[in-house]
Design a protein around this motif. Structure first.
Motif, PDB file in Angstrom:
ATOM      1  N   TRP A  60       0.855  -1.191   0.000  1.00 51.53           N
ATOM      2  CA  TRP A  60       0.000   0.000   0.000  1.00 51.53           C
ATOM      3  C   TRP A  60       0.886   1.234   0.000  1.00 51.53           C
ATOM      4  CZ3 TRP A  60      -1.276  -4.137   3.273  1.00 51.53           C
ATOM      5  CH2 TRP A  60      -0.562  -4.215   4.454  1.00 51.53           C
ATOM      6  N   ASP A  61       0.276   2.358  -0.402  1.00 48.35           N
ATOM      7  CA  ASP A  61       1.012   3.618  -0.509  1.00 48.35           C
ATOM      8  C   ASP A  61       1.092   4.359   0.817  1.00 48.35           C
ATOM      9  OD1 ASP A  61       1.242   3.608  -3.486  1.00 48.35           O
ATOM     10  OD2 ASP A  61      -0.940   3.811  -3.370  1.00 48.35           O
ATOM     11  N   MET A  62       0.123   4.135   1.677  1.00 51.07           N
ATOM     12  CA  MET A  62      -0.056   5.006   2.839  1.00 51.07           C
ATOM     13  C   MET A  62      -0.726   4.241   3.967  1.00 51.07           C
ATOM     14  SD  MET A  62      -2.413   8.432   2.648  1.00 51.07           S
ATOM     15  CE  MET A  62      -3.404   9.018   4.029  1.00 51.07           C
ATOM     16  N   ILE A  63      -0.247   4.439   5.177  1.00 51.45           N
ATOM     17  CA  ILE A  63      -0.929   3.901   6.359  1.00 51.45           C
ATOM     18  C   ILE A  63      -1.892   4.966   6.855  1.00 51.45           C
ATOM     19  CG2 ILE A  63      -0.655   3.140   8.740  1.00 51.45           C
ATOM     20  CD1 ILE A  63       2.086   2.032   7.995  1.00 51.45           C
ATOM     21  N   ASN A  64      -3.160   4.628   6.864  1.00 54.67           N
ATOM     22  CA  ASN A  64      -4.200   5.542   7.337  1.00 54.67           C
ATOM     23  C   ASN A  64      -4.933   4.873   8.491  1.00 54.67           C
ATOM     24  OD1 ASN A  64      -6.276   7.296   7.802  1.00 54.67           O
ATOM     25  ND2 ASN A  64      -7.194   7.159   5.775  1.00 54.67           N
ATOM     26  N   THR A  65      -4.289   4.881   9.648  1.00 55.55           N
ATOM     27  CA  THR A  65      -4.905   4.279  10.822  1.00 55.55           C
ATOM     28  C   THR A  65      -4.561   5.040  12.090  1.00 55.55           C
ATOM     29  OG1 THR A  65      -5.316   2.137  11.909  1.00 55.55           O
ATOM     30  CG2 THR A  65      -3.021   2.685  11.375  1.00 55.55           C
ATOM     31  N   GLY A  66      -4.052   6.291  11.931  1.00 53.25           N
ATOM     32  CA  GLY A  66      -3.683   7.063  13.099  1.00 53.25           C
ATOM     33  C   GLY A  66      -2.461   6.508  13.794  1.00 53.25           C
ATOM     34  N   ILE A  67      -1.467   6.056  13.019  1.00 55.47           N
ATOM     35  CA  ILE A  67      -0.264   5.479  13.614  1.00 55.47           C
ATOM     36  C   ILE A  67       0.488   6.554  14.393  1.00 55.47           C
ATOM     37  CG2 ILE A  67       1.033   5.808  11.439  1.00 55.47           C
ATOM     38  CD1 ILE A  67       2.633   3.290  12.193  1.00 55.47           C
ATOM     39  N   PHE A  68       0.788   6.271  15.650  1.00 54.75           N
ATOM     40  CA  PHE A  68       1.415   7.263  16.512  1.00 54.75           C
ATOM     41  C   PHE A  68       2.882   7.476  16.138  1.00 54.75           C
ATOM     42  CE2 PHE A  68      -2.044   6.112  19.579  1.00 54.75           C
ATOM     43  CZ  PHE A  68      -2.608   7.375  19.649  1.00 54.75           C
ATOM     44  N   TRP A  69       3.304   8.740  16.252  1.00 54.44           N
ATOM     45  CA  TRP A  69       4.690   9.092  15.943  1.00 54.44           C
ATOM     46  C   TRP A  69       5.611   8.627  17.056  1.00 54.44           C
ATOM     47  CZ3 TRP A  69       9.000  11.437  17.789  1.00 54.44           C
ATOM     48  CH2 TRP A  69       9.970  11.837  16.863  1.00 54.44           C
ATOM     49  N   THR A  70       6.689   7.969  16.682  1.00 50.25           N
ATOM     50  CA  THR A  70       7.797   7.699  17.587  1.00 50.25           C
ATOM     51  C   THR A  70       9.079   7.952  16.800  1.00 50.25           C
ATOM     52  OG1 THR A  70       8.100   5.342  17.030  1.00 50.25           O
ATOM     53  CG2 THR A  70       6.501   5.865  18.760  1.00 50.25           C
ATOM     54  N   GLU A  71      10.141   8.238  17.506  1.00 48.21           N
ATOM     55  CA  GLU A  71      11.415   8.494  16.829  1.00 48.21           C
ATOM     56  C   GLU A  71      11.852   7.280  16.023  1.00 48.21           C
ATOM     57  OE1 GLU A  71      15.965  10.006  17.871  1.00 48.21           O
ATOM     58  OE2 GLU A  71      14.460   9.836  19.457  1.00 48.21           O
ATOM     59  N   GLU A  72      11.657   6.103  16.580  1.00 51.55           N
ATOM     60  CA  GLU A  72      12.044   4.876  15.880  1.00 51.55           C
ATOM     61  C   GLU A  72      11.275   4.725  14.576  1.00 51.55           C
ATOM     62  OE1 GLU A  72      12.002   0.020  16.641  1.00 51.55           O
ATOM     63  OE2 GLU A  72      11.232   1.398  18.165  1.00 51.55           O
ATOM     64  N   ARG A  73       9.964   4.928  14.634  1.00 50.97           N
ATOM     65  CA  ARG A  73       9.146   4.792  13.427  1.00 50.97           C
ATOM     66  C   ARG A  73       9.485   5.858  12.399  1.00 50.97           C
ATOM     67  NH1 ARG A  73       3.237   3.791  16.295  1.00 50.97           N
ATOM     68  NH2 ARG A  73       3.465   1.526  16.657  1.00 50.97           N
ATOM     69  N   SER A  74       9.831   7.072  12.861  1.00 56.50           N
ATOM     70  CA  SER A  74      10.117   8.165  11.928  1.00 56.50           C
ATOM     71  C   SER A  74      11.369   7.914  11.099  1.00 56.50           C
ATOM     72  CB  SER A  74      10.259   9.488  12.689  1.00 56.50           C
ATOM     73  OG  SER A  74      11.487   9.550  13.393  1.00 56.50           O
ATOM     74  N   LYS A  75      12.164   6.930  11.490  1.00 54.46           N
ATOM     75  CA  LYS A  75      13.343   6.555  10.717  1.00 54.46           C
ATOM     76  C   LYS A  75      13.047   5.439   9.724  1.00 54.46           C
ATOM     77  CE  LYS A  75      16.450   7.778  14.538  1.00 54.46           C
ATOM     78  NZ  LYS A  75      17.409   7.257  15.553  1.00 54.46           N
ATOM     79  N   LEU A  76      11.880   4.814   9.873  1.00 53.97           N
ATOM     80  CA  LEU A  76      11.497   3.707   8.998  1.00 53.97           C
ATOM     81  C   LEU A  76      10.605   4.154   7.850  1.00 53.97           C
ATOM     82  CD1 LEU A  76      10.618   1.033  11.727  1.00 53.97           C
ATOM     83  CD2 LEU A  76      12.757   1.229  10.421  1.00 53.97           C
ATOM     84  N   MET A  77       9.911   5.283   8.017  1.00 48.80           N
ATOM     85  CA  MET A  77       8.954   5.760   7.021  1.00 48.80           C
ATOM     86  C   MET A  77       8.784   7.263   7.188  1.00 48.80           C
ATOM     87  SD  MET A  77       5.881   3.675   8.860  1.00 48.80           S
ATOM     88  CE  MET A  77       5.940   3.530  10.632  1.00 48.80           C
ATOM     89  N   TYR A  78       8.145   7.879   6.216  1.00 47.89           N
ATOM     90  CA  TYR A  78       7.888   9.317   6.273  1.00 47.89           C
ATOM     91  C   TYR A  78       6.550   9.523   6.988  1.00 47.89           C
ATOM     92  CZ  TYR A  78      11.650   9.441   2.885  1.00 47.89           C
ATOM     93  OH  TYR A  78      12.866   9.287   2.270  1.00 47.89           O
TER      94      TYR A  78
END
Length: 273
Positions: A94-112
């Motif tokens: 899929w192009d985009m996660i649309n589920t209100g995924i919470f921001w974390t520093e770790e996740r911000s390095k895996l995706m935009y």
């Protein structure tokens, strides 16, 4: 299972300007030409759920559809458990996660990640709150149901650690594939509480199914997430247009959802290396 949300074609003028991202988007920025494919786990009313007719509904669905409209794309949804969303994004399912995924520093390095919503954690209990739960300390020794892999599970385990640090009994954290299963376990008496975000807890309390015993814990930012930076920037531009036009504010006010701080949207974090 892919579920189309209806064709929405053509660029749309918002706030006195015309979305320009449409001409930029194509291969390799999109998986399927002319389509914005979004993953979603529709088990969190009123933000994302399936109505009695089997149709996707909710604030995040409406916002995703409007973003697709601005970009001149057809919205299409993949209903999937949360735990599979990040791996699926990396695998270009899929192009985009649309589920209100919470921001974390770790996740911000895996995706935009593009913040667009503020949310906090609640604990639901049986209707009428027969156990008298009023603060997080009252959860000591309780079995708590939560969806596997999300920030809600992480926060539930933080409460477990907080209880133990105070010399109290910890939680019996029981994970489920999705929130619907966790709520059903609470309804059946298999757990004594269930974790969710505030808006969902308010929805279930309003229906009379459960009581929202604790609310407002761990407020943080929810995001859209992307593997492709060009697409992420196009969605940022679309969100800024929706903010300027008044659509964003009106939508969030209608659902009683907290808006992000500040007047504009942007990618938060470095994205993939």
């Amino acid at each position: 299972m892919l579920l189309g949300a209806g064709a929405l074609a053509g660029s749309v003028a918002l706030g006195g300007r015309r979305a320009s991202a449409q001409a930029k988007l194509g291969a390799p920025n999109l998986i399927k030409p002319g389509t914005l494919i979004m993953s979603i786990n529709p088990t969190l009313p009123p933000l994302q759920f399936v109505n009695d007719k089997g149709e996707l509904q909710g604030m995040r669905v409406e916002l995703g559809n409007e973003i697709a409209k601005v970009l001149g794309l057809t919205p299409e949804y993949v209903r999937i458990e949360f735990a599979a969303m990040v791996p699926g994004l990396a695998a270009k399912r899929w192009d985009m996660i649309n589920t209100g995924i919470f921001w974390t520093e770790e996740r911000s390095k895996l995706m935009y990640m593009v913040p667009y919503e503020r949310a906090a954690v609640s604990f639901l209990v049986s209707r009428g709150n027969p156990l008298g739960v009023a603060k997080w300390q009252d959860l000591a020794g309780k079995a708590v149901g939560v969806e596997l892999g999300g920030i809600e599970e992480r926060r539930t385990r933080e409460v477990d650690a907080m209880l133990k640090k105070e010399g109290l009994a910890g939680l019996d954290v029981r994970t489920f594939n999705n929130f619907a299963e966790a709520f059903q376990a609470l309804r059946a008496g298999q757990v004594q509480a269930a974790t969710s975000i505030d808006a969902t807890a308010m929805y279930w309390q309003g229906r009379g199914d459960f009581t929202r015993a604790i609310a407002g814990l761990f407020p943080q930012t929810a995001t859209f997430a992307f593997a492709d930076k060009t697409l992420a920037l196009a969605v940022v531009d679309a969100l800024n247009g929706l903010k300027k036009s008044g659509f964003y504010d009106a939508l969030f006010d209608r659902y009683g959802v907290l808006k992000i701080e500040g007047d504009s949207f942007k990618i938060d974090g470095p994205g993939p290396a």
